[in-house]
Design a protein around this motif. Structure first.
Motif, PDB file in Angstrom:
ATOM      1  N   ILE A 202       2.966 -13.153   4.004  1.00 44.50           N
ATOM      2  CA  ILE A 202       2.319 -12.170   3.160  1.00 44.50           C
ATOM      3  C   ILE A 202       0.908 -11.755   4.063  1.00 44.50           C
ATOM      4  O   ILE A 202       0.215 -12.285   4.648  1.00 44.50           O
ATOM      5  CB  ILE A 202       1.669 -12.500   2.091  1.00 44.50           C
ATOM      6  N   ASN A 203       1.032 -10.359   4.558  1.00 45.26           N
ATOM      7  CA  ASN A 203      -0.025  -9.847   5.227  1.00 45.26           C
ATOM      8  C   ASN A 203      -1.042  -9.137   4.065  1.00 45.26           C
ATOM      9  O   ASN A 203      -0.509  -8.303   3.459  1.00 45.26           O
ATOM     10  CB  ASN A 203       0.304  -8.898   6.406  1.00 45.26           C
ATOM     11  N   LEU A 204      -2.454  -9.526   3.927  1.00 43.11           N
ATOM     12  CA  LEU A 204      -3.162  -9.174   3.381  1.00 43.11           C
ATOM     13  C   LEU A 204      -4.296  -8.199   3.699  1.00 43.11           C
ATOM     14  O   LEU A 204      -4.797  -8.660   4.621  1.00 43.11           O
ATOM     15  CB  LEU A 204      -3.927 -10.469   2.714  1.00 43.11           C
ATOM     16  N   ILE A 210      -1.050  -5.014   0.082  1.00 45.39           N
ATOM     17  CA  ILE A 210      -0.272  -6.547   0.176  1.00 45.39           C
ATOM     18  C   ILE A 210       0.959  -5.901   0.939  1.00 45.39           C
ATOM     19  O   ILE A 210       1.910  -5.103   0.604  1.00 45.39           O
ATOM     20  CB  ILE A 210      -0.092  -7.065  -0.912  1.00 45.39           C
ATOM     21  N   THR A 211       1.445  -6.510   2.248  1.00 44.11           N
ATOM     22  CA  THR A 211       2.687  -6.276   2.574  1.00 44.11           C
ATOM     23  C   THR A 211       3.185  -7.406   2.808  1.00 44.11           C
ATOM     24  O   THR A 211       3.087  -8.593   3.292  1.00 44.11           O
ATOM     25  CB  THR A 211       2.359  -5.875   4.226  1.00 44.11           C
ATOM     26  N   VAL A 212       4.573  -7.597   2.260  1.00 46.55           N
ATOM     27  CA  VAL A 212       5.558  -8.698   2.058  1.00 46.55           C
ATOM     28  C   VAL A 212       6.943  -8.350   1.534  1.00 46.55           C
ATOM     29  O   VAL A 212       7.159  -7.376   0.972  1.00 46.55           O
ATOM     30  CB  VAL A 212       5.014  -9.692   1.019  1.00 46.55           C
ATOM     31  N   ASP A 213       7.801  -9.291   1.774  1.00 41.82           N
ATOM     32  CA  ASP A 213       9.237  -9.061   1.602  1.00 41.82           C
ATOM     33  C   ASP A 213       9.548  -9.981   0.878  1.00 41.82           C
ATOM     34  O   ASP A 213       9.648 -11.210   1.107  1.00 41.82           O
ATOM     35  CB  ASP A 213      10.104  -8.823   2.898  1.00 41.82           C
ATOM     36  N   PRO A 214       9.255  -9.821  -0.632  1.00 46.08           N
ATOM     37  CA  PRO A 214       8.927 -10.964  -1.642  1.00 46.08           C
ATOM     38  C   PRO A 214      10.337 -11.550  -1.798  1.00 46.08           C
ATOM     39  O   PRO A 214      11.304 -10.913  -1.532  1.00 46.08           O
ATOM     40  CB  PRO A 214       8.596 -10.393  -2.980  1.00 46.08           C
ATOM     41  N   GLN A 300       9.654 -12.141 -13.819  1.00 46.26           N
ATOM     42  CA  GLN A 300       8.933 -11.265 -13.233  1.00 46.26           C
ATOM     43  C   GLN A 300       7.592 -12.109 -12.859  1.00 46.26           C
ATOM     44  O   GLN A 300       7.052 -12.824 -13.309  1.00 46.26           O
ATOM     45  CB  GLN A 300       8.445 -10.114 -14.287  1.00 46.26           C
ATOM     46  N   TYR A 301       7.123 -11.619 -11.432  1.00 44.64           N
ATOM     47  CA  TYR A 301       6.133 -12.112 -10.915  1.00 44.64           C
ATOM     48  C   TYR A 301       5.185 -11.134 -10.356  1.00 44.64           C
ATOM     49  O   TYR A 301       5.631  -9.835 -10.269  1.00 44.64           O
ATOM     50  CB  TYR A 301       6.588 -13.163  -9.880  1.00 44.64           C
ATOM     51  N   LEU A 315      -3.260  -3.686  -3.801  1.00 42.34           N
ATOM     52  CA  LEU A 315      -3.350  -5.057  -3.973  1.00 42.34           C
ATOM     53  C   LEU A 315      -2.759  -5.530  -5.155  1.00 42.34           C
ATOM     54  O   LEU A 315      -3.191  -6.897  -5.418  1.00 42.34           O
ATOM     55  CB  LEU A 315      -4.851  -5.504  -3.958  1.00 42.34           C
ATOM     56  N   LEU A 316      -1.573  -5.032  -5.559  1.00 40.31           N
ATOM     57  CA  LEU A 316      -0.880  -5.707  -6.748  1.00 40.31           C
ATOM     58  C   LEU A 316       0.578  -5.119  -6.397  1.00 40.31           C
ATOM     59  O   LEU A 316       1.011  -4.278  -6.132  1.00 40.31           O
ATOM     60  CB  LEU A 316      -1.141  -4.956  -8.171  1.00 40.31           C
ATOM     61  N   LYS A 317       1.406  -6.271  -6.264  1.00 46.06           N
ATOM     62  CA  LYS A 317       2.878  -6.084  -6.152  1.00 46.06           C
ATOM     63  C   LYS A 317       3.512  -6.778  -6.957  1.00 46.06           C
ATOM     64  O   LYS A 317       3.580  -8.008  -7.080  1.00 46.06           O
ATOM     65  CB  LYS A 317       2.954  -6.503  -4.471  1.00 46.06           C
ATOM     66  N   VAL A 318       4.355  -6.163  -7.736  1.00 45.67           N
ATOM     67  CA  VAL A 318       5.490  -6.824  -8.723  1.00 45.67           C
ATOM     68  C   VAL A 318       6.747  -7.189  -8.060  1.00 45.67           C
ATOM     69  O   VAL A 318       7.025  -6.155  -7.372  1.00 45.67           O
ATOM     70  CB  VAL A 318       5.369  -5.885  -9.897  1.00 45.67           C
TER      71      VAL A 318
END
Length: 323
Positions: A202-204, A210-214, A300-301, A315-318
């Motif tokens: 996760i890149n913050l 927030i940059t991420v491949d969840p 869900q997260y 800065l919120l990623k569901v």
């Protein structure tokens, strides 16, 4: 016949003692080996994990840990939401100094805010000592709901730190002011733990969010949180990363509003309905990386920072974990 018996007795006199001495030698070596093994086992370093327990307004944890990479396993056995923030104060500042010069200012300021005296409340924070502006946040454990255990792995240099939780009680007072602050010494001894390997990176960033491949499937994951940059937001804190399980009755707008401690209804007990905090990595300087682990089941997260307007700042990623 007599001479043969004499020879036999002579051989026995030579061989038996020799065998006995050899036997003693073997036993001695065996005993020595066993002793060395036991000594080696006794001297083996302890696992590089710190167990931390909260039952009320407390941190039950060691006073000293090794430097380097270390895992913080936090058991929130209380009935309130908590986190652990690591404060790096300037040299010479003691716990007594913090209790005398810092905590009363935050307590008075929050009391005024809770009473609706907004201008007076924020003016109170001008009474903080000048050295408070030099505090550096070195990470910690993200928000953790009651009866949840989580792990974060962090790297600290030798020195003296203070750990705290400033979530608010239902009265509006910070947990720090209620006793949730503790001195921690990081020794010159180096931990045996190496830097973890992340399953998910996760890149913050305060600029790009927030940059991420969840993840999308259930499993036990290690997340590496890299702080691409750092900044002070409107609520006077920098960004962090928290993992949240969103139940069916969760409301994202309520969660976003709750993440701003300046609001009398923000960062206060109880947490919003339908929200279970599963840990994360607290505020760190730009360029540093912390890790945390979580077991994800279908549902869900969200990843979220403890700053105002998280959706507007990305800065919120569901995300969702499916079967």
């Amino acid at each position: 016949m007599k001479s043969t018996q004499t020879l036999s007795r002579s051989l026995k006199a030579i061989i038996y003692p020799a065998l006995f001495i050899a036997f003693l030698g073997i036993q001695s070596c065996s005993s020595s080996t066993q002793t060395e093994t036991t000594a080696s086992e006794e001297e083996a370093p302890a696992p590089p994990i710190m167990e931390i327990v909260t039952e009320t307004m407390d941190f039950q944890m060691p006073d000293t840990i090794p430097s380097g990479w270390y895992t913080w396993r936090y058991h929130n056995n209380s009935n309130q939401t908590h986190f652990i923030l690591i404060d790096d104060y300037p040299d010479g500042i003691t716990l007594d100094s913090i209790k005398a010069r810092v905590l009363p200012v935050f307590g008075n300021g929050m009391t005024l805010l809770n009473e609706g005296n907004t201008d007076e409340g924020f003016a109170e924070f001008a009474n903080l000592p000048s050295w408070f502006s030099e505090v550096v946040w070195r990470g910690g454990v993200g928000l953790v709901s009651p009866e949840v255990t989580t792990e974060s792995t962090l790297k600290l240099d030798p020195g003296t730190y203070f750990v705290e939780c400033y979530v608010k009680m239902n009265t509006g007072m910070f947990h720090t002011n209620m006793g949730m602050i503790k001195k921690l010494v990081v020794s010159e001894e180096v931990s045996s733990l190496s830097e973890p390997k992340a399953d998910i990176t996760i890149n913050l960033s305060g600029e790009s969010g927030i940059t991420v491949d969840p993840p999308s499937v259930p499993g036990n994951y290690t997340f590496g949180v890299h702080f691409s940059d750092q900044m002070i937001h409107e609520n006077f804190v920098s960004h962090d990363l928290n993992l949240v399980r969103l139940q069916d009755d969760a409301n994202l707008q309520d969660l976003e509003a709750w993440m701003d401690w300046r609001d009398p209804k923000g960062l206060i007990e109880p947490a919003p309905e339908g929200v279970i905090f599963l840990g994360g990595v607290n505020d760190m300087p730009a360029g540093e990386t912390g890790y945390f682990s979580a077991q994800l089941v279908p549902g869900q997260y969200a990843f979220i920072s403890e700053v105002p307007n998280t959706s507007g700042k990305k800065l919120l990623k569901v995300f969702e974990i499916t079967q």
